[in-house]
Design a protein around this motif. Sequence first.
Motif, PDB file in Angstrom:
ATOM      1  N   ILE A 111       0.869  -1.175   0.000  1.00 53.25           N
ATOM      2  CA  ILE A 111       0.000   0.000   0.000  1.00 53.25           C
ATOM      3  C   ILE A 111       0.910   1.232   0.000  1.00 53.25           C
ATOM      4  O   ILE A 111       1.772   1.364   0.874  1.00 53.25           O
ATOM      5  CB  ILE A 111      -0.919   0.036   1.232  1.00 53.25           C
ATOM      6  CG1 ILE A 111      -1.795  -1.218   1.295  1.00 53.25           C
ATOM      7  CG2 ILE A 111      -1.796   1.286   1.201  1.00 53.25           C
ATOM      8  CD1 ILE A 111      -2.590  -1.342   2.582  1.00 53.25           C
ATOM      9  N   VAL A 112       0.718   2.124  -0.973  1.00 54.10           N
ATOM     10  CA  VAL A 112       1.570   3.300  -1.107  1.00 54.10           C
ATOM     11  C   VAL A 112       0.805   4.559  -0.718  1.00 54.10           C
ATOM     12  O   VAL A 112      -0.307   4.801  -1.193  1.00 54.10           O
ATOM     13  CB  VAL A 112       2.098   3.439  -2.554  1.00 54.10           C
ATOM     14  CG1 VAL A 112       2.911   4.722  -2.703  1.00 54.10           C
ATOM     15  CG2 VAL A 112       2.937   2.229  -2.938  1.00 54.10           C
ATOM     16  N   SER A 113       1.388   5.368   0.166  1.00 51.51           N
ATOM     17  CA  SER A 113       0.877   6.708   0.496  1.00 51.51           C
ATOM     18  C   SER A 113       1.809   7.705  -0.183  1.00 51.51           C
ATOM     19  O   SER A 113       2.952   7.891   0.251  1.00 51.51           O
ATOM     20  CB  SER A 113       0.860   6.922   2.012  1.00 51.51           C
ATOM     21  OG  SER A 113       0.058   5.937   2.643  1.00 51.51           O
ATOM     22  N   ALA A 114       1.338   8.362  -1.228  1.00 47.32           N
ATOM     23  CA  ALA A 114       2.217   9.105  -2.131  1.00 47.32           C
ATOM     24  C   ALA A 114       2.938  10.269  -1.467  1.00 47.32           C
ATOM     25  O   ALA A 114       4.131  10.497  -1.710  1.00 47.32           O
ATOM     26  CB  ALA A 114       1.410   9.617  -3.323  1.00 47.32           C
ATOM     27  N   GLY A 115       2.242  11.052  -0.652  1.00 45.97           N
ATOM     28  CA  GLY A 115       2.890  12.178  -0.004  1.00 45.97           C
ATOM     29  C   GLY A 115       3.548  13.122  -0.999  1.00 45.97           C
ATOM     30  O   GLY A 115       2.934  13.570  -1.971  1.00 45.97           O
ATOM     31  N   ALA A 116       4.813  13.428  -0.778  1.00 46.52           N
ATOM     32  CA  ALA A 116       5.553  14.390  -1.601  1.00 46.52           C
ATOM     33  C   ALA A 116       5.694  13.947  -3.050  1.00 46.52           C
ATOM     34  O   ALA A 116       5.972  14.781  -3.926  1.00 46.52           O
ATOM     35  CB  ALA A 116       6.931  14.636  -0.999  1.00 46.52           C
ATOM     36  N   ASN A 117       5.498  12.675  -3.330  1.00 49.65           N
ATOM     37  CA  ASN A 117       5.579  12.219  -4.718  1.00 49.65           C
ATOM     38  C   ASN A 117       4.526  12.891  -5.600  1.00 49.65           C
ATOM     39  O   ASN A 117       4.728  13.037  -6.808  1.00 49.65           O
ATOM     40  CB  ASN A 117       5.420  10.693  -4.789  1.00 49.65           C
ATOM     41  CG  ASN A 117       6.552   9.964  -4.120  1.00 49.65           C
ATOM     42  OD1 ASN A 117       7.719  10.227  -4.397  1.00 49.65           O
ATOM     43  ND2 ASN A 117       6.233   9.051  -3.216  1.00 49.65           N
ATOM     44  N   ASP A 118       3.417  13.307  -4.987  1.00 46.43           N
ATOM     45  CA  ASP A 118       2.393  14.021  -5.748  1.00 46.43           C
ATOM     46  C   ASP A 118       2.858  15.419  -6.168  1.00 46.43           C
ATOM     47  O   ASP A 118       2.222  16.059  -7.013  1.00 46.43           O
ATOM     48  CB  ASP A 118       1.105  14.147  -4.917  1.00 46.43           C
ATOM     49  CG  ASP A 118       0.289  12.861  -4.899  1.00 46.43           C
ATOM     50  OD1 ASP A 118       0.504  12.018  -5.804  1.00 46.43           O
ATOM     51  OD2 ASP A 118      -0.547  12.687  -3.989  1.00 46.43           O
ATOM     52  N   ASP A 119       3.948  15.882  -5.574  1.00 43.46           N
ATOM     53  CA  ASP A 119       4.483  17.199  -5.924  1.00 43.46           C
ATOM     54  C   ASP A 119       5.532  17.128  -7.036  1.00 43.46           C
ATOM     55  O   ASP A 119       6.176  18.136  -7.337  1.00 43.46           O
ATOM     56  CB  ASP A 119       5.076  17.865  -4.679  1.00 43.46           C
ATOM     57  CG  ASP A 119       4.003  18.258  -3.671  1.00 43.46           C
ATOM     58  OD1 ASP A 119       3.297  19.249  -3.922  1.00 43.46           O
ATOM     59  OD2 ASP A 119       3.861  17.556  -2.660  1.00 43.46           O
ATOM     60  N   VAL A 120       5.695  15.950  -7.613  1.00 47.10           N
ATOM     61  CA  VAL A 120       6.535  15.836  -8.812  1.00 47.10           C
ATOM     62  C   VAL A 120       5.640  16.231  -9.992  1.00 47.10           C
ATOM     63  O   VAL A 120       5.106  15.403 -10.724  1.00 47.10           O
ATOM     64  CB  VAL A 120       7.093  14.408  -8.991  1.00 47.10           C
ATOM     65  CG1 VAL A 120       8.049  14.352 -10.188  1.00 47.10           C
ATOM     66  CG2 VAL A 120       7.829  13.969  -7.730  1.00 47.10           C
ATOM     67  N   THR A 121       5.455  17.530 -10.154  1.00 45.37           N
ATOM     68  CA  THR A 121       4.527  18.090 -11.142  1.00 45.37           C
ATOM     69  C   THR A 121       5.245  18.337 -12.473  1.00 45.37           C
ATOM     70  O   THR A 121       6.481  18.357 -12.529  1.00 45.37           O
ATOM     71  CB  THR A 121       3.956  19.418 -10.635  1.00 45.37           C
ATOM     72  OG1 THR A 121       5.052  20.345 -10.468  1.00 45.37           O
ATOM     73  CG2 THR A 121       3.237  19.233  -9.309  1.00 45.37           C
ATOM     74  N   PRO A 122       4.490  18.572 -13.545  1.00 51.07           N
ATOM     75  CA  PRO A 122       5.135  18.929 -14.812  1.00 51.07           C
ATOM     76  C   PRO A 122       6.050  20.142 -14.685  1.00 51.07           C
ATOM     77  O   PRO A 122       7.165  20.146 -15.238  1.00 51.07           O
ATOM     78  CB  PRO A 122       3.944  19.208 -15.730  1.00 51.07           C
ATOM     79  CG  PRO A 122       2.858  18.332 -15.204  1.00 51.07           C
ATOM     80  CD  PRO A 122       3.039  18.355 -13.716  1.00 51.07           C
ATOM     81  N   ASP A 123       5.613  21.170 -13.960  1.00 55.74           N
ATOM     82  CA  ASP A 123       6.443  22.362 -13.792  1.00 55.74           C
ATOM     83  C   ASP A 123       7.731  22.050 -13.047  1.00 55.74           C
ATOM     84  O   ASP A 123       8.806  22.582 -13.367  1.00 55.74           O
ATOM     85  CB  ASP A 123       5.670  23.458 -13.047  1.00 55.74           C
ATOM     86  CG  ASP A 123       4.621  24.127 -13.920  1.00 55.74           C
ATOM     87  OD1 ASP A 123       4.721  23.996 -15.158  1.00 55.74           O
ATOM     88  OD2 ASP A 123       3.711  24.760 -13.361  1.00 55.74           O
ATOM     89  N   TYR A 124       7.629  21.182 -12.042  1.00 56.51           N
ATOM     90  CA  TYR A 124       8.827  20.794 -11.285  1.00 56.51           C
ATOM     91  C   TYR A 124       9.834  20.080 -12.184  1.00 56.51           C
ATOM     92  O   TYR A 124      11.032  20.371 -12.159  1.00 56.51           O
ATOM     93  CB  TYR A 124       8.444  19.899 -10.109  1.00 56.51           C
ATOM     94  CG  TYR A 124       9.639  19.431  -9.304  1.00 56.51           C
ATOM     95  CD1 TYR A 124      10.258  20.283  -8.400  1.00 56.51           C
ATOM     96  CD2 TYR A 124      10.154  18.155  -9.480  1.00 56.51           C
ATOM     97  CE1 TYR A 124      11.367  19.865  -7.675  1.00 56.51           C
ATOM     98  CE2 TYR A 124      11.264  17.728  -8.767  1.00 56.51           C
ATOM     99  CZ  TYR A 124      11.870  18.590  -7.859  1.00 56.51           C
ATOM    100  OH  TYR A 124      12.978  18.178  -7.153  1.00 56.51           O
TER     101      TYR A 124
END
Length: 298
Positions: A111-124
């Motif tokens: 089970i994965v809780s994404a956390g900061a991984n969701d902030d790997v955005t296109p702009d980033y």
Amino acid sequence: MSKSNPIITVIGSINMDMVTTTVRVPEQGETVMGECFRTMPGGKGANQAVAAARLGAEVHMIGRIGEDSFGKELQSHLKKQNVNVDGVEPVTDNHTGVATILLSERDNRIIVSAGANDDVTPDYVKRHSAIIDRSDMVIVQLEIPIETVECVTGYCYEKGIPIILNPAPAHPLPPAILDAVTYLTPNEKERDELEIDRVTYKKKLIITLGEKGVSYMTDEQVEEVIPGYKVEVVDTTGAGDTFNAALAVALGRQKKMKEAIQYANAAAALSVQQFGAQGGMPTDDEVRDFLEKRTHAE
């Protein structure tokens, strides 16, 4: 492309794995006693970066961590594994990604809780495009936002940079991604869940089949299965990540697809013989030695 030390950029997740080993997985509403508990570095992106670095590639990681103890520990660990972390930055308002892993009967449930991984955005990612531009091969997975995956695959396609998409965990893929990606590496379950048109994308598909090996399409348009290697399995966590990293490294060294898959199969076989996603990831010398011994044994 570099022949001996290809430049591999991995864009993806960085997690702390929280691993519980148990004799059996509990049923709904049931409690069972576990055998042991450990925390260890993980995340499909970080796993693939470490695996590629151990195999001798120059590896750059693009990802996000939380501004917490897990994040600091994971960034330090990547550095120690010879992964360049110029593309890894902390997020102040989110936690470091966490994966809760149950190991039982030589298999795993995650089970994965994404956390900061969701902030790997296109702009980033675009802010770190100079890293991508130097790459011989890019690897991306689906533990970051799908719009970022679409951005990365489209960018690499425009720049002529080969890119491997490891579609895990399975997520519906828009045609823009399927058309732009160079190689697509699902396992059998992911292939079925993604409902990929195997005719349209047959040249891109490299399907891992577990103990049966790996299926791919030859230059003669014939589907061929490269057999896997039978070994004593301790922990399958990270085997797919090791395979993808090794495939990227071998292709970055300009190996033919069949030879690249054999190399990746060997790396994955070595990885499952030790505990932890990154614990058994082999070096290039270990993979070459394994292949040489298998060749002589045949």
